[in-house]
Design a protein around this motif. Structure first.
Motif, PDB file in Angstrom:
ATOM      1  N   ALA A  44     -35.727   6.528 -54.461  1.00  0.00           N
ATOM      2  CA  ALA A  44     -34.349   7.025 -54.399  1.00  0.00           C
ATOM      3  C   ALA A  44     -33.375   5.888 -54.130  1.00  0.00           C
ATOM      4  O   ALA A  44     -32.291   5.821 -54.738  1.00  0.00           O
ATOM      5  CB  ALA A  44     -34.236   8.095 -53.319  1.00  0.00           C
ATOM      6  N   GLU A  45     -33.757   4.978 -53.237  1.00  0.00           N
ATOM      7  CA  GLU A  45     -32.902   3.839 -52.904  1.00  0.00           C
ATOM      8  C   GLU A  45     -32.740   2.906 -54.108  1.00  0.00           C
ATOM      9  O   GLU A  45     -31.626   2.481 -54.435  1.00  0.00           O
ATOM     10  CB  GLU A  45     -33.509   3.075 -51.721  1.00  0.00           C
ATOM     11  N   ILE A  46     -33.855   2.619 -54.771  1.00  0.00           N
ATOM     12  CA  ILE A  46     -33.796   1.738 -55.942  1.00  0.00           C
ATOM     13  C   ILE A  46     -32.974   2.406 -57.045  1.00  0.00           C
ATOM     14  O   ILE A  46     -32.154   1.765 -57.705  1.00  0.00           O
ATOM     15  CB  ILE A  46     -35.219   1.420 -56.447  1.00  0.00           C
TER      16      ILE A  46
ATOM     17  N   ALA B  66     -35.891  16.155 -60.141  1.00  0.00           N
ATOM     18  CA  ALA B  66     -36.627  15.123 -59.409  1.00  0.00           C
ATOM     19  C   ALA B  66     -37.596  14.321 -60.282  1.00  0.00           C
ATOM     20  O   ALA B  66     -37.570  13.083 -60.255  1.00  0.00           O
ATOM     21  CB  ALA B  66     -37.362  15.746 -58.219  1.00  0.00           C
ATOM     22  N   PRO B  67     -38.487  14.969 -61.060  1.00  0.00           N
ATOM     23  CA  PRO B  67     -39.422  14.168 -61.861  1.00  0.00           C
ATOM     24  C   PRO B  67     -38.741  13.349 -62.948  1.00  0.00           C
ATOM     25  O   PRO B  67     -39.217  12.258 -63.292  1.00  0.00           O
ATOM     26  CB  PRO B  67     -40.364  15.220 -62.467  1.00  0.00           C
TER      27      PRO B  67
ATOM     28  N   VAL C 282     -29.131   4.918 -61.477  1.00  0.00           N
ATOM     29  CA  VAL C 282     -29.929   5.817 -62.312  1.00  0.00           C
ATOM     30  C   VAL C 282     -29.411   7.239 -62.121  1.00  0.00           C
ATOM     31  O   VAL C 282     -29.256   7.704 -60.989  1.00  0.00           O
ATOM     32  CB  VAL C 282     -31.424   5.744 -61.948  1.00  0.00           C
ATOM     33  N   GLU C 283     -29.151   7.920 -63.210  1.00  0.00           N
ATOM     34  CA  GLU C 283     -28.670   9.296 -63.155  1.00  0.00           C
ATOM     35  C   GLU C 283     -29.410  10.158 -64.168  1.00  0.00           C
ATOM     36  O   GLU C 283     -29.853   9.663 -65.207  1.00  0.00           O
ATOM     37  CB  GLU C 283     -27.162   9.360 -63.437  1.00  0.00           C
ATOM     38  N   VAL C 284     -29.528  11.438 -63.849  1.00  0.00           N
ATOM     39  CA  VAL C 284     -30.098  12.399 -64.783  1.00  0.00           C
ATOM     40  C   VAL C 284     -28.937  13.049 -65.522  1.00  0.00           C
ATOM     41  O   VAL C 284     -28.062  13.656 -64.904  1.00  0.00           O
ATOM     42  CB  VAL C 284     -30.933  13.469 -64.048  1.00  0.00           C
TER      43      VAL C 284
ATOM     44  N   LYS D 174     -37.245   7.830 -64.647  1.00  0.00           N
ATOM     45  CA  LYS D 174     -36.218   6.878 -65.061  1.00  0.00           C
ATOM     46  C   LYS D 174     -36.171   5.675 -64.115  1.00  0.00           C
ATOM     47  O   LYS D 174     -35.946   4.539 -64.555  1.00  0.00           O
ATOM     48  CB  LYS D 174     -34.854   7.571 -65.129  1.00  0.00           C
ATOM     49  N   VAL D 175     -36.397   5.923 -62.824  1.00  0.00           N
ATOM     50  CA  VAL D 175     -36.441   4.814 -61.865  1.00  0.00           C
ATOM     51  C   VAL D 175     -37.665   3.945 -62.141  1.00  0.00           C
ATOM     52  O   VAL D 175     -37.583   2.707 -62.114  1.00  0.00           O
ATOM     53  CB  VAL D 175     -36.467   5.340 -60.414  1.00  0.00           C
ATOM     54  N   VAL D 176     -38.803   4.575 -62.417  1.00  0.00           N
ATOM     55  CA  VAL D 176     -40.021   3.822 -62.736  1.00  0.00           C
ATOM     56  C   VAL D 176     -39.772   2.936 -63.954  1.00  0.00           C
ATOM     57  O   VAL D 176     -40.146   1.751 -63.968  1.00  0.00           O
ATOM     58  CB  VAL D 176     -41.208   4.778 -62.986  1.00  0.00           C
TER      59      VAL D 176
END
Length: 444
Positions: A358-360, A407-408, A366-368, A413-415
């Protein structure tokens, strides 16, 4: 308004918020002054109702609103000033609530667990190996053969041949219950593939061994949960006349087969199959890469975790695993499942990685998107055929479900953003090696 710290222990915080009665009275007067020009009451012209009358009529109701606004404002100011981010919704309790009366100061206790400071991670130091599998010719040919079987035709068997499982029998039939035909129980020239499960259990098996011209009485019992309630649980006899027995014949693997599946020719169909197979391999490879990434991130950071988040996650894990082990128990009318040490350890990992991702994600903006959320809802709605509209409305009214769907997507997207900054090396492996790597994920 006064905010006094009463507890600061680890991530636990507690404060006393005092709202003076004079401030509340001022807020009530302010609200009444705003509303006064539009208020009409019997005996007074519009906008001319005296403040004393308005306060007597509406004061108590506005006092409650003023109290809530004052407390909300105090909490908002506190979080802006301290920079604290509560792990869960803060607990707010009014002190002396039972003895409080109008004219007294309002004193509330606010307590929460703050989210920890998340340490910086050098994403460029992460080293990952991406497994790459090419679609082998055998896999493409196997897929082609499967398509050919699905596009099979049926050809008449030799005269006098008996029907086998997998054959197609063409039948006329009349179904009867207690000797009387029932609605929807008759058909003519019906092509039935034996073993397909198209008819109720026990029907198709009784036609195995039949020949053209045979008249067969098929005796069955409709399932208790059968869709037509007037037939559910009833015993029936179907009088069947076999008019043809046909053997399956897979379609030829050629350009004609390709055209049946939307390709121009066989080579184009092979290319499409190869792309689909390699996409499946890529998805499996991504699972392995993601686990390796999360393992590295978990080993790179260490920080205090909010106990409430860990406990909630551990209880969720224990509850889910219990239901996995008791698949026949659909409801939640069971004893509380106490998390084990193993559940807590797994919960700590999930909470730690969740906060880190979440922090990264926040730092990388990063947004959905709305489009991504809409697609996620559509995909989920497909699990409820005929009830898609109701599901859409349910999601719109339920923020918790929206978060479960978001959430997923956010995590993936962060990954992807982290992988883009990491050192990634491609390694070509066999399909079997990739399969072993995927299976190993379940062993951890």
């Amino acid at each position: 308004m006064q905010v006094t710290e009463t507890l600061k222990e680890g991530l636990k915080r507690s404060y006393t918020i005092t709202v003076p009665a004079a401030d509340l009275d001022a807020k009530v007067n302010e609200k009444l002054l705003e509303a006064q020009p539009e208020i009409e009451m019997k005996g007074f012209r519009k906008g001319k109702v005296p403040m004393a009358v308005l306060k007597r009529q509406f004061g108590d109701r506005l006092l409650g609103d003023a109290m809530q606004e004052a407390i909300d404002e105090a909490m908002r100011t506190h979080f802006e000033k301290t920079g604290d981010r509560p792990a869960l919704q803060p607990k707010v309790e009014m002190k002396d609530g039972e003895t409080w009366k109008k004219g007294d100061d309002v004193v509330v206790e606010m307590s929460y667990e703050a989210l920890p400071e998340i340490p910086e991670v050098d994403l460029s130091a992460i080293k990952l190996e991406r497994l790459v599998v090419k679609a082998e010719e055998d896999a493409v040919n196997e897929a082609l053969e499967s398509l050919a079987k699905s596009a099979k035709n049926f050809e008449d068997r030799r005269k006098g041949a008996k029907a086998k499982e997998g054959d197609q029998v063409v039948i006329d039939f009349v179904g009867k219950i207690d000797g009387e035909p029932f609605e929807g129980g008759s058909g003519e020239d019906y092509p039935l593939e034996l073993g397909s499960g198209a008819f109720i259990p026990g029907f198709e098996e009784q036609l195995i061994g039949a020949k053209v011209g045979d008249e067969v009485e098929v005796k069955v019992t409709f399932p208790e949960e059968y869709g037509a309630k007037h037939l559910a649980g009833k015993e029936a006899v179907f009088e069947c006349t076999v008019k043809a027995v046909k053997a399956p014949k897979p379609a030829e693997i050629d350009d004609e087969l390709a055209k049946r599946f939307g390709a121009e020719n066989l080579e184009e169909l092979k290319s499409q199959i190869r792309e689909r197979i390699e996409a499946e391999y890529a998805n499996a490879s991504r699972q392995v890469l993601k686990r390796a990434l999360l393992d590295q991130l978990d080993s790179m950071v260490s920080f205090e975790l909010p106990p409430s988040l860990v406990q909630a996650e551990a209880e969720q894990i224990a509850h889910q695993l219990w239901h996995d082990e008791h698949p026949d128990h659909q409801g939640h009318d069971h004893e509380k499942i106490e998390p084990t040490e193993e559940h807590v350890k797994l919960a700590e990992r999930r909470v730690r990685l969740g906060l880190l991702l979440a922090e990264i994600g926040q730092k990388k903006n990063v947004e959905v998107t709305d489009a991504e959320m809409t697609q996620a809802v559509i995909n989920q709605a497909r699990q409820y055929p005929g009830q898609e509209r109701a599901f859409f409305e349910f999601v719109q009214k339920n923020p918790a479900i929206q978060q479960q769907l978001r959430a997923p997507i956010f995590e993936d997207k962060v990954v992807d953003a982290i992988v883009a900054d990491a050192q990634v090396t491609d390694k070509e492996v066999s399909k079997d090696d990739l399969q072993k790597a995927v299976e190993a994920l379940d062993e951890i």
